[in-house]
Scaffold this active site. Structure first.
Site, PDB file in Angstrom:
ATOM      1  N   TRP A 102      -1.319-118.412 -22.763  1.00 14.29           N
ATOM      2  CA  TRP A 102      -2.099-119.154 -21.774  1.00 14.29           C
ATOM      3  C   TRP A 102      -3.456-118.520 -21.535  1.00 14.29           C
ATOM      4  O   TRP A 102      -4.443-119.231 -21.294  1.00 14.29           O
ATOM      5  CB  TRP A 102      -1.298-119.308 -20.484  1.00 14.29           C
ATOM      6  CG  TRP A 102      -0.005-120.011 -20.754  1.00 14.29           C
ATOM      7  CD1 TRP A 102       1.259-119.539 -20.600  1.00 14.29           C
ATOM      8  CD2 TRP A 102       0.139-121.331 -21.318  1.00 14.29           C
ATOM      9  NE1 TRP A 102       2.183-120.465 -21.021  1.00 14.29           N
ATOM     10  CE2 TRP A 102       1.528-121.571 -21.466  1.00 14.29           C
ATOM     11  CE3 TRP A 102      -0.754-122.314 -21.703  1.00 14.29           C
ATOM     12  CZ2 TRP A 102       2.027-122.765 -21.985  1.00 14.29           C
ATOM     13  CZ3 TRP A 102      -0.260-123.500 -22.225  1.00 14.29           C
ATOM     14  CH2 TRP A 102       1.113-123.717 -22.358  1.00 14.29           C
ATOM     15  N   ASP A 170      -5.415-116.590 -13.166  1.00  8.71           N
ATOM     16  CA  ASP A 170      -4.425-117.655 -13.283  1.00  8.71           C
ATOM     17  C   ASP A 170      -3.095-117.068 -12.817  1.00  8.71           C
ATOM     18  O   ASP A 170      -2.500-116.232 -13.488  1.00  8.71           O
ATOM     19  CB  ASP A 170      -4.341-118.113 -14.743  1.00  8.71           C
ATOM     20  CG  ASP A 170      -3.247-119.150 -14.983  1.00  8.71           C
ATOM     21  OD1 ASP A 170      -2.530-119.514 -14.039  1.00  8.71           O
ATOM     22  OD2 ASP A 170      -3.102-119.575 -16.150  1.00  8.71           O
ATOM     23  N   LYS A 194       6.249-123.538 -10.634  1.00  8.88           N
ATOM     24  CA  LYS A 194       7.136-122.403 -10.884  1.00  8.88           C
ATOM     25  C   LYS A 194       7.755-121.880  -9.576  1.00  8.88           C
ATOM     26  O   LYS A 194       8.957-121.717  -9.470  1.00  8.88           O
ATOM     27  CB  LYS A 194       6.364-121.259 -11.547  1.00  8.88           C
ATOM     28  CG  LYS A 194       5.432-121.658 -12.661  1.00  8.88           C
ATOM     29  CD  LYS A 194       6.132-121.874 -13.968  1.00  8.88           C
ATOM     30  CE  LYS A 194       5.109-122.033 -15.088  1.00  8.88           C
ATOM     31  NZ  LYS A 194       5.699-122.199 -16.411  1.00  8.88           N
TER      32      LYS A 194
END
Length: 359
Positions: A102, A170, A194
């Site tokens: 990511w 992030d 999440k």
């Protein structure tokens, strides 16, 4: 109703209490005769939920008054583009610390916008780079990092100090899972799916002075100031998803706040890592111990065949999502906020039984 032990990497498990309350209020919220998903985002009912959700987040994370809070759409993926479009101003660079897929994707997006460079990286992504391994080039406006890496199972336990360069993170896979010093960051963003709710909501926490560096060349719909000016209602917000974030945030508050959630997450992670380490090599952790994630427990068995047998039998026993990412294979247990300690204890018992049968 039997509930699965949900160890999926995301969208992830949500507390049963949250789902039950949502179920009870599905047809009529607060005697309105309507579901939240049916009513206007300009209604008094939704307006109260929207503003309360942002205030709950501010309280839970201890966000100072000089930070703005946004509830946006598009996931972390859109943030990969919005950040460089707004803050990689002409003639300035942005550095990206690469720790997994990511962060690589965020870096690739920034390369389309301007001068992005790799500020830190290590081979294999089995550990987080030390602060002294981060190299900041001249005219750098920000350094970007990914706080928790779901695929390899690594996590920052300390964040670098950058001496005036903006730090952007992030935090999609560990927001609200532990206490953080928001003052260390100029911008934090995180998908809710999440640890804080369902997919479809992206939390943005942005320091006000960063807005002064926002590019005037970026189209208005992609500017943070445009969304914040309209209280994140520039477009119709994902009302039902934000309602679920509201319920999840209240659940965290009821558990004793983020500090107690962090202790619970540490207990879950310690339980599984200790078992892996004491298995005599039958289970082997993927990441280096100093960088182990408290969110994503990644491990391998002695052979690929045993990996697949473990995953198949786990599924039969009600353990969902324990397959590793195809990039590294093996197995993974994601133990986000909504995963109970009891589920982790049940998984440990299954792992022990599987080793006894196959070791």
């Amino acid at each position: 109703m039997m509930r699965a032990h949900n160890f999926s990497s995301g969208p992830a498990a949500m507390p049963s209490e949250v789902l039950i309350q949502a179920q009870n209020e599905l047809l009529s919220y607060d005697d309105s005769g309507m579901s939240i998903m049916e009513m206007s985002h300009r209604s008094k009912y939704y307006d109260q939920i929207h503003n309360e959700t942002m205030e709950l987040i501010r309280q839970l994370l201890g966000i100072p008054a000089n930070y703005k809070i946004g509830l946006l759409q598009g996931g972390a993926r859109l943030q990969f583009a919005m950040i460089p479009l707004n803050f990689m101003s002409k003639g300035r660079q942005a550095g990206y610390v690469l720790t997994d897929t990511w962060s690589e994707e965020a870096f690739k997006e920034a390369e389309h916008v301007g001068s992005a460079y790799i500020a830190g990286k290590n081979d294999g992504y089995r550990r987080i780079p030390d602060s002294n391994e981060i190299e900041i080039q001249r005219d750098t406006t920000y350094i970007h990092l990914t706080s928790n890496n779901t695929i390899v199972g690594t996590q920052y336990h300390d964040y670098p100090q950058l001496n005036g360069v903006h730090l952007i993170a992030d935090m999609t896979s560990d927001i609200m899972s532990k206490e953080i010093d928001v003052n260390s960051f100029s911008l934090i963003y995180a998908g809710a799916q999440k640890n804080l709710g369902p997919s479809g909501v992206t939390l943005v926490i942005l320091r006000e002075d960063l807005l002064e560096e926002e590019s005037s060349l970026t189209m208005p719909a992609l500017r943070y100031s445009s969304h914040l000016k309209e209280n994140c209602m520039l477009a119709t917000p994902p009302t039902y998803n934000i309602y679920l974030v509201n319920l999840f945030a209240k659940w965290i508050q009821q558990q004793g706040g983020v500090a107690m959630i962090e202790k619970q997450n540490q207990k879950k992670a310690t339980l599984l890592y200790d078992f892996i380490d004491q298995s005599g090599g039958f289970y082997k952790g993927y990441s280096e111990r100093s960088s182990r994630s408290h969110m994503n427990i990644t491990f391998h068995l002695p052979t690929k065949e045993l990996d697949q047998k473990f995953i198949a039998q786990a599924y039969q026993e009600g353990f969902i999502g324990v397959n590793g990412h195809h990039r590294i294979g093996g197995c993974r247990a994601s133990i986000y906020n909504g995963v109970s300690l009891q589920s982790c204890m049940e998984l440990e018992m299954f792992m022990k039984h599987f080793q006894d049968q196959n070791g």
